[in-house]
Design a protein around this motif. Structure first.
Motif, PDB file in Angstrom:
ATOM      1  N   ALA A 148     103.780  50.206  46.031  1.00 10.21           N
ATOM      2  CA  ALA A 148     102.331  50.260  46.216  1.00 10.21           C
ATOM      3  C   ALA A 148     102.005  50.260  47.703  1.00 10.21           C
ATOM      4  O   ALA A 148     102.757  49.709  48.521  1.00 10.21           O
ATOM      5  CB  ALA A 148     101.659  49.078  45.526  1.00 10.21           C
ATOM      6  N   THR A 149     100.901  50.880  48.053  1.00  8.82           N
ATOM      7  CA  THR A 149     100.488  50.912  49.457  1.00  8.82           C
ATOM      8  C   THR A 149     100.044  49.520  49.905  1.00  8.82           C
ATOM      9  O   THR A 149      99.588  48.699  49.102  1.00  8.82           O
ATOM     10  CB  THR A 149      99.340  51.907  49.657  1.00  8.82           C
ATOM     11  N   PHE A 164      96.536  49.394  48.299  1.00  4.60           N
ATOM     12  CA  PHE A 164      96.923  48.804  47.012  1.00  4.60           C
ATOM     13  C   PHE A 164      96.880  49.804  45.850  1.00  4.60           C
ATOM     14  O   PHE A 164      96.388  49.504  44.764  1.00  4.60           O
ATOM     15  CB  PHE A 164      96.041  47.591  46.701  1.00  4.60           C
ATOM     16  N   LEU A 165      97.407  50.988  46.096  1.00  9.31           N
ATOM     17  CA  LEU A 165      97.525  51.994  45.045  1.00  9.31           C
ATOM     18  C   LEU A 165      98.998  52.218  44.725  1.00  9.31           C
ATOM     19  O   LEU A 165      99.866  52.116  45.597  1.00  9.31           O
ATOM     20  CB  LEU A 165      96.885  53.316  45.477  1.00  9.31           C
ATOM     21  N   ASN A 166      99.278  52.515  43.463  1.00  8.89           N
ATOM     22  CA  ASN A 166     100.652  52.781  43.037  1.00  8.89           C
ATOM     23  C   ASN A 166     101.077  54.179  43.477  1.00  8.89           C
ATOM     24  O   ASN A 166     100.302  55.133  43.379  1.00  8.89           O
ATOM     25  CB  ASN A 166     100.775  52.660  41.520  1.00  8.89           C
ATOM     26  N   GLY A 222      95.778  54.298  40.377  1.00  7.38           N
ATOM     27  CA  GLY A 222      95.251  52.947  40.509  1.00  7.38           C
ATOM     28  C   GLY A 222      93.937  52.820  39.768  1.00  7.38           C
ATOM     29  O   GLY A 222      93.480  53.750  39.093  1.00  7.38           O
TER      30      GLY A 222
END
Length: 287
Positions: free
Chosen positions: A41-42, A29-31, A64
């Motif tokens: 996002a992941t 959940f990182l941009n 993030g």
């Protein structure tokens, strides 16, 4: 028949062009940004697949909450999936109490961000690190600070106005405004440690002023171009005057005009462009 061959080649090229991809592997959940553009996002496994149009070298940045932005460069040579692992460095938050804003924040030459007021925070790497604070026209401040993951650290800093420092360089020092497209003008490079009003005067050997310019300079490098129009050949004295409310600085340099060296750069360039244009026209006619 030729039409179908061309169509087949175009379809093949387009098909191959989209057969490249980068698979980013990092935390969930990182941009993710590709060459500065947000691409997604992941997922919960920390993966994101980025389709590409072609091979090449790409800049991948992740960002993030509670991490320091990380950037890696990936070179893609072949079609298919190209896996790239982007490491994550956990971070704490930094809140800055300052007498002057905005404040640019760096950690060991790594730019962390700019705060516009005390309401803003930036992320800094977990642990004890050296932080540099900068504000235009002020002396930089360095502090050793400790950060804990998902915790906020506050710091109080007081900037002091930087003294006015000025430097003047002229490049080329000898130029030839004779219309040959080679060194037909010269550039004044002016360094300022902080904003100042600028004035440039150029004098001939008898002290007669041949050029005058005024403007506002910003911190860092400022440039001014001079083409020597209506000025005879010779060596000239260039004087730079930089002023703030309480400071004044003068820098002097010399520049020479010499129109005798004609290089035929214009004629050669026009000839090359003409030859290339003629070759392209022939290709269009025959193919």
């Amino acid at each position: 028949m030729r039409f179908y061959v061309v169509l087949f080649l175009l379809i093949s090229i387009l098909t191959v062009a989209y057969d490249y991809s980068i698979v980013v592997q990092t935390e969930p959940f990182l941009n993710v940004y590709l060459d500065g553009v947000f691409v997604g996002a992941t997922d919960f496994e920390g993966k994101l697949t980025i389709p590409l149009r072609n091979a090449g070298k790409f800049e991948i940045t992740i960002n993030g909450s509670w991490i320091v932005p990380s950037t890696v460069f990936a070179t893609v040579y072949y079609p298919g999936e190209n896996f790239v692992v982007v490491p994550v460095r956990r971070a704490g938050a930094l809140r800055i109490f300052s007498n002057i804003y905005p404040v640019e924040v760096y950690c060991q030459d790594m730019y962390l961000g700019t705060v516009q007021s005390v309401k803003d925070t930036v992320y800094a790497p977990e642990g004890t690190v050296n932080i540099t604070f900068r504000s235009p026209g002020c002396v930089s401040i360095e502090k050793s600070l400790s950060f804990s993951y998902r915790k906020e650290t506050s710091v109080n800093i007081t900037f002091h106005e930087e003294e006015l420092n000025v430097d003047l360089k002229i490049e080329p020092e000898t130029f030839s405004p004779n219309g040959d497209w080679y060194q037909d003008e010269t550039t004044f490079y002016i360094y300022l440690s902080k904003s100042a009003s600028l004035e440039i005067n150029i004098y001939d050997s008898s002290g007669q002023k041949v050029f005058h310019w005024e403007g506002q300079g910003k911190p860092g490098t400022n440039q001014l171009t001079w083409n020597g129009e209506n000025t005879p050949d010779g060596t000239y004295r260039a004087e730079l005057l930089a002023q703030t409310e309480g400071e004044e600085y003068t820098a002097v340099s010399y520049v020479t005009i010499d129109r005798s060296n004609y290089t035929y750069t214009k004629e050669i360039t026009i000839g090359i462009v003409g030859a290339v244009g003629a070759a392209l026209l022939l290709l269009l006619l025959f193919f």
